[in-house]
Structure formats: C-alpha cells, structure tokens
Design a protein around this motif. Sequence first.
Motif, mmCIF file in Angstrom:
data_model
loop_
_atom_site.group_PDB
_atom_site.id
_atom_site.type_symbol
_atom_site.label_atom_id
_atom_site.label_comp_id
_atom_site.label_asym_id
_atom_site.label_seq_id
_atom_site.Cartn_x
_atom_site.Cartn_y
_atom_site.Cartn_z
ATOM 1 N N ARG A 116 -4.241 104.511 -122.368
ATOM 2 C CA ARG A 116 -4.372 105.754 -123.130
ATOM 3 C C ARG A 116 -5.281 105.606 -124.355
ATOM 4 N N LYS A 117 -5.549 104.393 -124.778
ATOM 5 C CA LYS A 117 -6.455 104.200 -125.917
ATOM 6 C C LYS A 117 -7.886 104.602 -125.566
ATOM 7 N N THR A 118 -8.247 104.481 -124.291
ATOM 8 C CA THR A 118 -9.608 104.819 -123.863
ATOM 9 C C THR A 118 -9.645 105.946 -122.841
ATOM 10 N N ASP A 119 -8.510 106.267 -122.252
ATOM 11 C CA ASP A 119 -8.457 107.297 -121.215
ATOM 12 C C ASP A 119 -7.271 108.207 -121.486
ATOM 13 N N THR A 120 -7.550 109.393 -121.995
ATOM 14 C CA THR A 120 -6.465 110.316 -122.356
ATOM 15 C C THR A 120 -6.183 111.349 -121.269
ATOM 16 N N LYS A 121 -6.970 111.326 -120.171
ATOM 17 C CA LYS A 121 -6.892 112.422 -119.211
ATOM 18 C C LYS A 121 -6.318 112.046 -117.849
ATOM 19 N N THR A 122 -6.573 110.832 -117.364
ATOM 20 C CA THR A 122 -6.117 110.474 -116.021
ATOM 21 C C THR A 122 -4.595 110.521 -115.941
ATOM 22 N N PRO A 123 -4.017 111.299 -115.016
ATOM 23 C CA PRO A 123 -2.554 111.369 -114.911
ATOM 24 C C PRO A 123 -1.944 110.011 -114.564
ATOM 25 N N ILE A 124 -0.855 109.668 -115.249
ATOM 26 C CA ILE A 124 -0.111 108.430 -114.991
ATOM 27 C C ILE A 124 1.308 108.804 -114.594
ATOM 28 N N ILE A 125 1.748 108.310 -113.437
ATOM 29 C CA ILE A 125 3.111 108.554 -112.963
ATOM 30 C C ILE A 125 3.865 107.231 -112.954
ATOM 31 N N PHE A 126 4.959 107.142 -113.692
ATOM 32 C CA PHE A 126 5.804 105.958 -113.652
ATOM 33 C C PHE A 126 6.654 105.981 -112.385
ATOM 34 N N LEU A 127 6.685 104.846 -111.673
ATOM 35 C CA LEU A 127 7.594 104.645 -110.541
ATOM 36 C C LEU A 127 8.525 103.507 -110.942
ATOM 37 N N THR A 128 9.778 103.812 -111.225
ATOM 38 C CA THR A 128 10.637 102.782 -111.813
ATOM 39 C C THR A 128 12.113 103.017 -111.544
ATOM 40 N N ALA A 129 12.868 101.921 -111.582
ATOM 41 C CA ALA A 129 14.318 102.009 -111.454
ATOM 42 C C ALA A 129 14.978 102.333 -112.789
ATOM 43 N N LYS A 130 14.215 102.284 -113.867
ATOM 44 C CA LYS A 130 14.743 102.673 -115.174
ATOM 45 C C LYS A 130 15.126 104.153 -115.110
ATOM 46 N N ASP A 131 16.354 104.465 -115.481
ATOM 47 C CA ASP A 131 16.791 105.837 -115.227
ATOM 48 C C ASP A 131 17.562 106.494 -116.369
ATOM 49 N N THR A 132 17.581 105.891 -117.561
ATOM 50 C CA THR A 132 18.266 106.556 -118.657
ATOM 51 C C THR A 132 17.340 107.586 -119.296
ATOM 52 N N VAL A 133 17.941 108.545 -119.969
ATOM 53 C CA VAL A 133 17.162 109.577 -120.640
ATOM 54 C C VAL A 133 16.232 108.945 -121.670
ATOM 55 N N GLN A 134 16.744 107.958 -122.417
ATOM 56 C CA GLN A 134 15.939 107.307 -123.450
ATOM 57 C C GLN A 134 14.728 106.597 -122.853
ATOM 58 N N GLU A 135 14.932 105.963 -121.703
ATOM 59 C CA GLU A 135 13.830 105.259 -121.054
ATOM 60 C C GLU A 135 12.786 106.249 -120.535
ATOM 61 N N THR A 136 13.272 107.366 -120.022
ATOM 62 C CA THR A 136 12.343 108.406 -119.569
ATOM 63 C C THR A 136 11.501 108.912 -120.735
ATOM 64 N N ILE A 137 12.155 109.162 -121.847
ATOM 65 C CA ILE A 137 11.450 109.636 -123.049
ATOM 66 C C ILE A 137 10.446 108.592 -123.516
ATOM 67 N N GLU A 138 10.844 107.313 -123.477
ATOM 68 C CA GLU A 138 9.951 106.238 -123.908
ATOM 69 C C GLU A 138 8.691 106.201 -123.040
ATOM 70 N N GLY A 139 8.868 106.380 -121.722
ATOM 71 C CA GLY A 139 7.721 106.389 -120.820
ATOM 72 C C GLY A 139 6.775 107.544 -121.100
ATOM 73 N N LEU A 140 7.324 108.710 -121.337
ATOM 74 C CA LEU A 140 6.498 109.886 -121.612
ATOM 75 C C LEU A 140 5.787 109.755 -122.961
ATOM 76 N N LYS A 141 6.478 109.198 -123.945
ATOM 77 C CA LYS A 141 5.861 108.993 -125.256
ATOM 78 C C LYS A 141 4.710 107.986 -125.188
ATOM 79 N N ALA A 142 4.811 107.054 -124.244
ATOM 80 C CA ALA A 142 3.746 106.056 -124.091
ATOM 81 C C ALA A 142 2.481 106.664 -123.508
ATOM 82 N N GLY A 143 2.606 107.891 -122.955
ATOM 83 C CA GLY A 143 1.421 108.557 -122.432
ATOM 84 C C GLY A 143 1.496 108.940 -120.973
ATOM 85 N N ALA A 144 2.657 108.685 -120.329
ATOM 86 C CA ALA A 144 2.796 109.048 -118.918
ATOM 87 C C ALA A 144 2.895 110.566 -118.761
ATOM 88 N N ASN A 145 2.453 111.053 -117.611
ATOM 89 C CA ASN A 145 2.517 112.480 -117.313
ATOM 90 C C ASN A 145 3.745 112.844 -116.482
#
Length: 220
Positions: free
Chosen positions: A67-96
């Motif tokens: 995200r430091k160099t690419d703000t547009k390409t969609p990023i989808i996390f595929l993960t076993a992490k499933d808490t609300v906080q972890e989801t929020i952390e992923g989205l805050k990191a720049g995931a779509n």
Amino acid sequence: MKILIIEDEIGIANFLKQGLEEENFEVFVAYDGQSGIEIALKQKVNIILLDWVLPKITGIEVCKLIRKTDTKTPIIFLTAKDTVQETIEGLKAGANDYIKKPFSFDELVERIKIHFRDENLNQELHLGNITINKLQHQITVDNREVVLTHREFELLFYLIKNKGNVCTRTQIIEDVWDIHFEYDTGVIDVFMNAIRKKLNLSKEQELIKTIRGVGYIAND
C-alpha cells in the motif's frame, strides 16, 4: 485479468491457481511474503489474494508495504483468522476484502468478479474537455471523437488516471510499455507529440504538462 496469490500452503496455492486459470485468469503465485512483494511490484496485477500467516513477512506487513506504493489494486485476505479485531486489523492495513478459511471457491470467484466490476466502473475518466473510456476504447474532445493508436490510448489513459501526480518516464516505460530494463525513454516524447496533435491541445491549455528531465503531469 491478472491475479497474484500469496499463500505458503502449496496445496491451497496450487488449487487456487488451477481453479482461477480455468476461469481464464492469468495467475502468479508467491509462497512467502518477500516473494509476494517482489512480484506485486514487478507485475501489473489486477487483484491480490493474500494469506495472513506467511514466512519471512506476515500478510499484514505485506499489505502495508504494498500500500505504500500501490493504493488501488484490490487486496483480499484469505485467512483462518476470524475475530472481529483481526478483521478490522486486516482492513486497516489496506485490504479491500476478507474471506475466512475454509471458504467456497465459487464464493471467492464471485468476490473477485465484484472487485473487477467495481474497477471497470471507474474506466471513464475526464481531463478538462477530454473524456476517455477504456471499456469502449473511445476518446472525445468537446464531444468530437478522436482516434488514437493502442499505445497512444494507453499512455493518455495512464496519465489521466494519475491526474495530479508527476509520472516519470521510467514509470511510464514500466507501467505502460511493461519494460523493466534500461530503455530509451525518448520514445515517450514521440507518442506525446502525436497525442497532443490528434487531440488538438494548445500549449495554453496545459492539460498535460512536460516536466523537463522528469516526465509528464496531467492537470485540469
């Protein structure tokens, strides 16, 4: 359309690659975070599927670095992490988007198509009296249609898409020409002269300015 999979579990990565290629996507695979970043920076991909737990660099850090160099390409996390906080952390990191493992492959394909559809909705751009539509490969200036070659069209679209930002000749050669080695960037000036002539852009309009020794910038 190009998809990058960053996934350290070889079985899952190969399953996704085979399935997505059957859906007519071009697929790149990286099995660790560092390789994923390198491919993301080299290849002009349309979407990134990113695992959270990766060797060398975590998925969260990969997302932040991309995200430091690419703000547009969609990023989808595929993960076993499933808490609300972890989801929020992923989205805050720049995931779509965020899909929890195990997931339905059909659902993944539909999510991917949604992101591609959203991207395509933004394929008509404007610069002053210029309208450029990538889906229809059409350009109009004050409602007058202008015909450009494929390379001229891609160059103009790139500059307008990055409106307000200086596009260096090196960036243009890499992103529009897809050339990643030393190359005579003077060819860009030849194409720009042709574009300006066909669009009948006067110097007074300065919709596309030349930044001497650097590149070009499109501005209304």
